[in-house]
Motif scaffolding. Structure first.
Motif, short mmCIF file in Angstrom:
data_model
loop_
_atom_site.label_atom_id
_atom_site.label_comp_id
_atom_site.label_asym_id
_atom_site.label_seq_id
_atom_site.Cartn_x
_atom_site.Cartn_y
_atom_site.Cartn_z
N LEU A 81 29.60 3.38 52.05
CA LEU A 81 30.89 3.34 52.75
C LEU A 81 31.24 1.93 53.18
CD1 LEU A 81 30.40 6.41 55.12
CD2 LEU A 81 31.91 6.29 53.12
N LEU A 82 32.54 1.64 53.25
CA LEU A 82 33.03 0.42 53.88
C LEU A 82 33.42 0.77 55.32
CD1 LEU A 82 35.08 -1.18 50.98
CD2 LEU A 82 33.02 -2.07 52.06
N PRO A 83 33.50 -0.23 56.19
CA PRO A 83 33.78 0.04 57.61
C PRO A 83 35.04 0.90 57.82
CG PRO A 83 33.23 -2.27 57.31
CD PRO A 83 33.27 -1.67 55.95
N ASP A 84 36.05 0.71 56.97
CA ASP A 84 37.30 1.46 57.17
C ASP A 84 37.29 2.82 56.49
OD1 ASP A 84 37.50 0.84 54.54
OD2 ASP A 84 39.32 -0.35 54.70
N GLY A 85 36.16 3.23 55.94
CA GLY A 85 36.05 4.57 55.40
C GLY A 85 36.15 4.67 53.89
N ARG A 86 36.54 3.59 53.24
CA ARG A 86 36.56 3.65 51.77
C ARG A 86 35.15 3.97 51.29
NH1 ARG A 86 38.96 -2.07 50.45
NH2 ARG A 86 38.25 -2.42 52.59
N ARG A 87 35.08 4.79 50.25
CA ARG A 87 33.79 5.30 49.80
C ARG A 87 33.58 5.04 48.32
NH1 ARG A 87 32.10 11.66 49.57
NH2 ARG A 87 33.92 11.61 48.22
N GLN A 88 32.37 4.66 47.95
CA GLN A 88 32.02 4.56 46.54
C GLN A 88 30.80 5.43 46.30
OE1 GLN A 88 33.57 2.95 43.94
NE2 GLN A 88 32.09 3.98 42.62
N ILE A 89 30.95 6.43 45.44
CA ILE A 89 29.80 7.24 45.04
C ILE A 89 29.06 6.48 43.95
CG2 ILE A 89 29.09 9.38 43.91
CD1 ILE A 89 31.23 10.84 45.40
N THR A 90 27.78 6.18 44.19
CA THR A 90 27.04 5.35 43.24
C THR A 90 26.35 6.19 42.18
OG1 THR A 90 25.12 5.35 44.70
CG2 THR A 90 26.66 3.54 44.94
N GLY A 91 26.25 7.48 42.42
CA GLY A 91 25.64 8.31 41.40
C GLY A 91 25.60 9.77 41.78
N PHE A 92 25.60 10.63 40.78
CA PHE A 92 25.35 12.06 40.98
C PHE A 92 23.95 12.34 40.46
CE2 PHE A 92 30.04 11.99 40.64
CZ PHE A 92 30.34 12.60 41.84
N LEU A 93 23.19 13.10 41.22
CA LEU A 93 21.83 13.43 40.80
C LEU A 93 21.76 14.86 40.30
CD1 LEU A 93 19.53 11.82 43.49
CD2 LEU A 93 20.56 10.83 41.45
N LEU A 94 21.17 15.04 39.14
CA LEU A 94 20.99 16.36 38.56
C LEU A 94 19.50 16.70 38.58
CD1 LEU A 94 23.41 16.04 35.51
CD2 LEU A 94 23.86 16.89 37.82
#
Lengths: 245, 245
Positions: A81-94
């Motif tokens: 997350l960034l401080p203002d709430g922006r989000r980056q999903i770095t991966g999905f785990l299966l």
DNA sequence: ACGACCCATATCGAATGGAGGCATAGGCGA
DNA sequence: TCGCCTATGCCTCCATTCGATATGGGTCGT
């Protein structure tokens, strides 16, 4: 946090003498592959099998990283997350994927269940001791990390240089290939995560993801089926679309 | 390819009995850290020290990966290409960084010298044999890969969710921190790569990079100095700018 | 040594466009 | 029924694209 913590741990591990690893459906995919029966038994001694509901947060970025996990069923997402709430999903785990490698003994990302999941849970210290003892496992873990590194570089190319359409096509292709490697059929693809999650994984907005799906549907590249499934009409076509060719 | 290959290999390794590793300035940063004198000697036996000019391509994505490298001086860039020529630089390598981990025995990216570089060159097979023998080195390599993985996730957040200004600020910050970890002063920062390279690393165009530098200069966050150096006026300010705070 | 020239890189302005933001409507499951 | 997720139209805006110009390092000739 909901009034009742829906994601609380439920220990469903079998008695140690039953050796849950022996029957593990994802053993061949993960760190336990190629371990001897005796080594498996030692591993089983230190692990705990746990189950979480969809939406449960296992740990957050910055938490002390004293536990490692191996997914045995379901889908997880890892994000920053960034401080203002922006989000980056770095991966999905299966199922078969590993989670919890850390730098400075602190998790570098948060982890949340996308669907109900079951996990193997390893205390970090004991796992490290076991790695010392079984170089085979150490090498296997290294090889898995190398693969993840390569995947991360593919994702950088996607995030930095691909268009919205190419991103979505690459994403579907990746899900298809991962399903296949797990012995499921590669088409249609099951897409368990929300539009918002897909957007945060691909560096887009939910609206753009939605619009792009419609566009791919209209141009007869894919069809949306029941139960979050996506039918790919021509795999080679999708592959071309994923690279702008 | 120019008529004369300016990037040809020049072997500048000292005689084996002099043990070039003993005097290596980046030993503490890299895979050879914490090796005993005897182990270092064994490592020195299999390595070759080579030098390349700026612009030389060491290997390309898809080449057979039979060599590993360790950067001892200069800067390298690693990148991936799309069929139509779009490029994503996945990383810049500084002295002490390692390169050549591969999946399926094939390089997953291309590698090119940004400045003149010197490298240690290891035949893959012999390196693997040595890793078997020295678990300490194996662990060290795994720990380096884990760090790279964490850096890759930071880069995903940058590429997917940060604005042009935040990207440039993060980039300068990263260069500054890496310089510091190598024992150089963290300010001003040396920026040896071109605007085009920076753009391809951050998912921008050269024009946007250029404009953003001017903008940061105008708002007194940085100054551009002689010799590709950037003066950072307030490190904490830059850190805030890098996260949109 | 000096200036003329060249090429690559960097910079800047104006116009364009792809993706985002916002509002709303529709659909599905709890 | 409620609430969340998804889809879609409309408009905006940031970054890109295109074009033109400036800068600076290197080479050559005198």
């Amino acid at each position: 946090m909901p009034p009742f913590d829906m994601g609380r741990v439920r220990d469903v591990s079998a008695p140690a003498e039953m050796n849950p690893c022996g029957a593990c459906p994802v053993r061949s995919l993960t760190v336990c592959a190629a371990l001897e029966a005796e080594e498996l038994r030692r591993l089983a001694e230190i692990l705990q099998t746990v189950r979480y509901e969809a939406g449960h947060t296992l740990f957050a970025e910055g938490d002390k990283a004293d536990t490692l996990y191996n997914v045995t069923a379901g889908t997880m997402k890892l994000y920053k997350l960034l401080p203002d709430g922006r989000r980056q999903i770095t991966g999905f785990l299966l199922p078969g994927d590993f989670m919890g490698l850390s730098v400075n003994e602190v998790y570098a990302y948060s982890a949340e269940a996308v669907t109900p999941v079951t996990l193997c849970r390893f205390p970090r210290k004991r796992m490290e001791a076991l790695l010392e003892e079984f170089p085979k496992m150490q090498r296997r873990l290294f090889s898995m990390a190398s693969n993840e590194l390569a995947a991360a570089q593919d994702q950088m190319l996607l995030l930095g240089r691909k268009t919205a359409k190419e991103k979505i096509c690459s994403f579907l292709l990746m899900l298809s290939q991962r399903a296949q490697r797990r012995g499921h059929k590669e088409n249609p693809v099951h897409v368990p995560m929300s539009r918002a999650d897909i957007a945060d994984y691909l560096g887009l907005t939910t609206e753009t993801v939605s619009r792009t799906f419609t566009q791919l549907k209209t141009s007869r590249v894919i069809s949306l089926l029941e139960g979050s499934k996506v039918q790919i009409h021509d795999m080679d076509d999708l592959l071309d679309q994923a690279e702008g060719a």
